[in-house]
Scaffold this active site. Structure first.
Site, mmCIF file in Angstrom:
data_model
loop_
_atom_site.group_PDB
_atom_site.id
_atom_site.type_symbol
_atom_site.label_atom_id
_atom_site.label_comp_id
_atom_site.label_asym_id
_atom_site.label_seq_id
_atom_site.Cartn_x
_atom_site.Cartn_y
_atom_site.Cartn_z
ATOM 1 N N ALA A 7 0.855 -1.157 0.095
ATOM 2 C CA ALA A 7 0.066 0.111 0.048
ATOM 3 C C ALA A 7 0.880 1.409 0.134
ATOM 4 O O ALA A 7 1.937 1.077 0.556
ATOM 5 C CB ALA A 7 -0.875 -0.127 1.371
ATOM 6 N N CYS A 8 0.218 2.304 -0.723
ATOM 7 C CA CYS A 8 0.975 3.643 -0.631
ATOM 8 C C CYS A 8 -0.136 4.575 -0.520
ATOM 9 O O CYS A 8 -1.399 4.150 -0.358
ATOM 10 C CB CYS A 8 1.857 3.872 -1.799
ATOM 11 S SG CYS A 8 1.120 4.102 -3.189
ATOM 12 N N GLY A 9 0.344 5.827 -0.643
ATOM 13 C CA GLY A 9 -0.871 7.009 -0.271
ATOM 14 C C GLY A 9 -2.258 7.018 -1.448
ATOM 15 O O GLY A 9 -3.260 6.967 -0.969
ATOM 16 N N SER A 15 3.580 2.438 -4.732
ATOM 17 C CA SER A 15 3.297 1.071 -4.574
ATOM 18 C C SER A 15 3.688 0.175 -5.661
ATOM 19 O O SER A 15 4.090 -0.919 -5.736
ATOM 20 C CB SER A 15 1.882 0.753 -4.021
ATOM 21 O OG SER A 15 0.889 1.294 -4.825
ATOM 22 N N LEU A 40 -3.650 3.322 1.212
ATOM 23 C CA LEU A 40 -4.121 3.054 2.695
ATOM 24 C C LEU A 40 -5.162 2.801 3.215
ATOM 25 O O LEU A 40 -5.351 2.025 4.143
ATOM 26 C CB LEU A 40 -3.434 4.521 3.332
ATOM 27 C CG LEU A 40 -1.876 4.616 3.565
ATOM 28 C CD1 LEU A 40 -1.664 5.973 4.223
ATOM 29 C CD2 LEU A 40 -1.584 3.723 4.448
#
Lengths: 92, 451
Positions: A7-9, A15, A40
């Site tokens: 996961a990323c922003g 990601s 996220l």
């Protein structure tokens, strides 16, 4: 087969990079794993059937499965440590 | 030289569907990719743009008619649809400035590093789209590729400098030494949050108030999913404009689809850029490494803080209400409602995790963002048309909240003055570098500003 949440922003840029790195790591160690890429807010929806969370940022939230911050995949500093940490989780 | 210019002109007139893959492949070769890998990267990016174009049709098919009703029935002047940062980024990379932005910004960064004007090595290649955006809109207005490049360079220089200034707070927040955030939007919020933080310090009732944002966060959890935001928003808007059940459900699903599919398409672009990003990164890091340099990262690395996540979700209704009440706004917030946390990524470290300060600051920045996103809407739409995106007849104008960039606006205003403006841009950016010389950090700069 283990399942990894990446996961990323926004679940788009960082990601994608982490998934790319993770895939080559898995390939090099001949590990088969399923990767779920998301943002996220979506982590929570996947934790039930996943084994590990790999994120681009420090999480302040606790989940029922272990999570690893993989900023090093972006910066390149300390990448080997992160890789062996991920491997140890996948092999346990 | 003539040959190169002619060749470049020929390629850029091929239309974005051919031009982008060719240019990306050339950039790939520049960073020493093999021919096959370079071609693959180019084609992949091209596919992403085709996907982006397809998905954008959802806006015109489903959301466009809603804006018409909002205008006619409710007298709300919301004629522009916020297509979100994925659309803005894709569009920015597709402009003539955008296709050369990666090697160009790296060149600017290297010049800054060599002359010791910055410590930040900006390896966050994807977010170069913010600089490409500034360059792209300037090109649309001035008609000059070179003014566009100058504008992009000015934006990048300012971004690197603000990244240096805010580096210490960011590092403390992340617990990660040696990084900074030169992301083209995040840096525009830093001066605003710094100023507001000073003001809060002097107001009664703003001292050290702590709220457990984790508890609020738990309740809001699932609402953070883009798909759910799209669905719920579609249904609410459907009901509000008086759609029947079928139309309301359709709008809900279409908006959910847009929220999910738009980022997926941009992901294809990102995947295409990975080998180039890697090449650029190792090129930069080989030359500039060690403790005297900061690694420039995306502001996304800051989004893990529960304060940021919570306030981010609260900003969704805030943005919608502001859009209705602010007289200067014409934007119907939508696409970037899935990314509201990005708008306050820098607020949490600057306000040291204070919930109320972050919420108030976030609201103010949202107002600022709406104003500039609305201003840019006709220019973005024109840029999109020039770049080869197909707009149906009478389609709603598009913008993105993440393009509500006031620094891009200031640079554009100067660029409008043509030659004199170009000189002023150079003087002002130079002046800023001089003022913040010798790597002054945030605290020192604040003190100076406070005196």
């Amino acid at each position: 087969m283990k399942t990894i949440i990446v996961a990323c922003g926004a679940g788009v840029a960082t990601s994608t990079l982490i998934v790319d790195r993770l895939n080559s790591l898995l390939k090099n160690h001949q590990i088969r794993a399923k990767i779920i890429q998301c943002n996220l807010g979506e982590i929570e929806g996947h934790t039930k059937y996943a084994d590990l969370i790999v994120t681009s940022m420090k999480l302040n939230k606790n989940f029922e499965i272990p999570s690893i911050t993989a900023v090093s995949f972006i910066t390149g500093v300390g990448q080997e440590e992160t890789e062996s940490l991920i491997l140890s989780h996948l092999n346990s | 030289m003539d040959l190169i210019v002619n060749l470049f002109d020929y390629i850029s007139n091929l239309g974005s569907i051919v031009m982008i893959p060719v240019m990306i492949a050339i950039v790939g070769l520049l960073f020493r990719l093999s021919i096959l890998k370079a071609i693959r990267a180019g084609v992949m990016v091209g596919i992403g743009f085709i996907g982006l174009n397809l998905v954008l049709n959802l806006i015109w098919d489903y959301i466009g008619p809603v804006t018409t009703i909002l205008i006619e029935k409710f007298n709300l002047n919301l004629s522009v649809v916020d297509a979100g940062w994925p659309a803005a980024a894709g569009l920015a990379f597709a402009t003539k400035v955008g296709v050369v932005i990666i090697p160009f910004i790296i060149l600017v960064n290297i010049l800054m590093l060599i002359t010791k004007q910055t410590k930040t090595v900006n390896i966050d290649i994807w977010n170069y789209w913010h600089f490409a955006f500034t360059g792209g809109v300037i090109m649309t207005i001035s008609g000059s590729f070179w003014y566009g490049l100058l504008g992009a360079a000015a934006h990048a220089v300012i971004a690197l400098k603000i990244a240096d200034i805010s580096a210490k707070r960011v590092q403390d927040e992340l617990g990660l030494p040696g990084v900074s955030i030169p992301q083209g939007f995040a840096i525009t919020t830093v001066p605003i949050y710094m100023l507001l933080d000073k003001i809060y310090d002097r107001l009664p009732g703003f001292k050290n108030r702590r709220v457990d944002s984790e508890a609020i966060n738990k309740k809001l959890g699932i609402m953070g999913e883009p798909l759910m935001i799209g669905l719920v928003l579609g249904i609410i808007i459907g009901i509000a404009v008086g759609y029947d059940l079928k139309q309301t459900a359709e709008l809900g699903i279409a908006m959910a689809a847009l929220m999910l599919l738009l980022p997926r398409m941009v992901k294809v672009i990102m995947e295409g850029l990975i080998p180039i990003s890697d090449g650029a990164k190792s090129f930069m890091q080989k030359r500039f490494k060690g403790s005297e340099f900061y690694i420039g990262l995306d502001s996304a690395v800051l989004l893990g803080h529960s304060n940021t996540i919570t306030v981010g979700i609260l900003l969704i209704p805030v943005a919608l209400i502001l859009a209705m009440v602010l007289p200067f706004n014409t934007t119907l917030p939508f696409g970037d409602l899935a990314a509201t946390a990005f708008f306050i990524a820098m607020a949490t470290p600057i306000h040291k995790g204070d919930f109320f300060r972050t919420l108030i600051s976030g609201t103010i920045v949202m107002g600022v963002v709406l104003a500039f996103a609305s201003y840019f809407a006709p220019i973005i739409t024109e840029t999109a048309m020039n770049t080869g995106f197909q707009f149906p007849e009478g389609a709603a104008k598009i913008t993105a909240l993440s393009a509500g960039n006031w620094i891009a606006y200031v640079i554009l205003m100067f660029a409008k003055l043509k030659f004199i403006g170009a000189i002023l841009i150079v003087l002002l950016t130079g002046g800023m570098l001089y003022f913040f010389r010798k790597g002054k950090n945030l605290e020192e700069a604040q003190e100076e500003a406070g005196q």
